[in-house]
Design a protein around this motif. Structure first.
Motif, mmCIF file in Angstrom:
data_model
loop_
_atom_site.group_PDB
_atom_site.id
_atom_site.type_symbol
_atom_site.label_atom_id
_atom_site.label_comp_id
_atom_site.label_asym_id
_atom_site.label_seq_id
_atom_site.Cartn_x
_atom_site.Cartn_y
_atom_site.Cartn_z
ATOM 1 N N GLY A 88 -40.308 11.126 -55.176
ATOM 2 C CA GLY A 88 -40.292 9.776 -56.341
ATOM 3 C C GLY A 88 -40.219 10.251 -57.500
ATOM 4 O O GLY A 88 -40.113 11.586 -58.039
ATOM 5 N N ASN A 89 -40.021 9.233 -58.557
ATOM 6 C CA ASN A 89 -39.667 9.473 -60.210
ATOM 7 C C ASN A 89 -40.714 10.122 -60.779
ATOM 8 O O ASN A 89 -40.517 10.461 -61.948
ATOM 9 N N PHE A 90 -41.894 10.270 -60.173
ATOM 10 C CA PHE A 90 -42.906 10.752 -60.788
ATOM 11 C C PHE A 90 -43.070 12.287 -60.705
ATOM 12 O O PHE A 90 -43.658 13.309 -61.193
ATOM 13 N N ALA A 91 -42.145 12.541 -59.687
ATOM 14 C CA ALA A 91 -42.128 14.305 -59.380
ATOM 15 C C ALA A 91 -41.005 14.980 -60.101
ATOM 16 O O ALA A 91 -39.738 14.460 -60.397
ATOM 17 N N ARG A 92 -41.084 16.165 -60.629
ATOM 18 C CA ARG A 92 -40.182 17.001 -61.069
ATOM 19 C C ARG A 92 -39.178 17.367 -60.153
ATOM 20 O O ARG A 92 -39.324 17.263 -59.036
ATOM 21 N N LEU A 121 -46.122 18.423 -54.239
ATOM 22 C CA LEU A 121 -45.282 18.155 -55.698
ATOM 23 C C LEU A 121 -46.163 16.949 -56.378
ATOM 24 O O LEU A 121 -47.292 16.776 -55.949
ATOM 25 N N GLU A 122 -45.528 16.735 -57.423
ATOM 26 C CA GLU A 122 -46.315 15.585 -58.285
ATOM 27 C C GLU A 122 -46.260 14.165 -57.402
ATOM 28 O O GLU A 122 -45.457 13.789 -56.676
ATOM 29 N N HIS A 123 -47.615 13.651 -57.847
ATOM 30 C CA HIS A 123 -47.937 12.123 -57.287
ATOM 31 C C HIS A 123 -47.709 12.268 -55.729
ATOM 32 O O HIS A 123 -48.572 12.794 -55.145
ATOM 33 N N ALA A 169 -51.088 10.333 -60.050
ATOM 34 C CA ALA A 169 -50.370 10.451 -61.067
ATOM 35 C C ALA A 169 -50.860 9.623 -62.264
ATOM 36 O O ALA A 169 -50.947 9.829 -63.367
ATOM 37 N N ILE A 170 -51.273 8.661 -61.763
ATOM 38 C CA ILE A 170 -51.864 7.582 -62.766
ATOM 39 C C ILE A 170 -53.391 7.592 -63.160
ATOM 40 O O ILE A 170 -53.982 6.995 -64.068
ATOM 41 N N HIS A 217 -41.664 6.665 -54.798
ATOM 42 C CA HIS A 217 -41.585 7.266 -53.750
ATOM 43 C C HIS A 217 -40.188 7.740 -53.415
ATOM 44 O O HIS A 217 -40.009 8.444 -52.476
ATOM 45 N N TRP A 218 -39.169 7.452 -54.127
ATOM 46 C CA TRP A 218 -37.827 8.090 -53.925
ATOM 47 C C TRP A 218 -37.048 7.672 -55.375
ATOM 48 O O TRP A 218 -37.260 6.650 -56.015
ATOM 49 N N ASP A 219 -36.134 8.399 -55.628
ATOM 50 C CA ASP A 219 -34.942 7.983 -56.642
ATOM 51 C C ASP A 219 -33.799 8.737 -56.525
ATOM 52 O O ASP A 219 -33.819 9.804 -55.490
#
Length: 213
Positions: A25-29, A6-8, A177-178, A49-51
């Protein structure tokens, strides 16, 4: 075993019809198909890494699913119960065997606190992921290494050295992601080179891909 990147930093492992979700985490869809989740592993408390939305979706589909992370994650996650794990701990989660390494996040800057971070080895090194650190899992032969490739705490030469030290059969970049698209391409090229020095290769996988390991 099957991996979906997944993303990041996020990925999902699937084995015998059950899933292990790592660092959602919050960078993932929004996560795809979160049924039959045996456990969630969160390497550290940073939001990439989590949300809550990801954990809420997982828990809604899998009531009571265990969430594992270091003490810093247990302290940070207020909405869900987290089972604290430490380096040296081993856990069985559904069909997955988990062993934890490390202990601390890599230093970002002297002005930023160093938080707890655990690396995780799944099924005796079938997949190894260090979270936000470069902890080498002593005594573990790693098949697939998920290596950080871009971060405020990271110099890319350290990524190359990490792959050289771990000597995985396959390696792929995470935490990307960055990075720009050219930066991600460069990271793949150098990670592949580093893996090849010990007879390994790049696992060419991008967000959304699912690969049988």
């Amino acid at each position: 075993m099957r991996i979906t990147k997944l993303e990041h930093a996020a990925f999902i492992l699937e084995k015998d019809g059950e899933k292990l979700v790592v660092d959602p985490g919050n960078f993932a869809r929004p996560l795809p198909d979160v049924e039959n989740v045996a456990a969630v592993v969160i390497t550290h408390e940073h939001a990439d890494h989590w949300d809550d939305p990801h954990l809420e979706a997982i828990r809604a589909a899998n009531p009571g699913v265990p969430i594992y992370g270091p003490q810093g994650v247990k302290d940070a996650v207020k909405s869900f119960d987290v089972t604290a794990v430490n380096p040296g701990d081993t856990i069985t989660a559904g069909p997955f065997s988990l062993e934890f390494f490390g202990g601390k996040h890599a230093v970002i800057h002297s002005s930023i606190p160093v938080v707890d971070n655990v690396a995780v080895s799944v099924d005796g090194g079938a997949v190894y992921y260090p979270g936000d650190a470069f902890t080498v899992p002593d005594g573990v032969e790693v098949d697939v290494l998920a290596t950080p490739s871009s971060a405020p705490w990271l110099k890319f030469g350290e990524t190359i050295d990490f792959v050289l030290d771990v000597k995985p059969r396959r390696a792929f970049p995470t935490h990307e992601a960055i990075n720009s698209a050219p930066g991600q391409a460069m990271a793949k090229d150098r990670i592949g080179w580093a893996a090849q020095q010990n007879g390994g290769e790049l696992l060419d996988i991008v967000a959304g891909d699912t690969v049988d390991l």
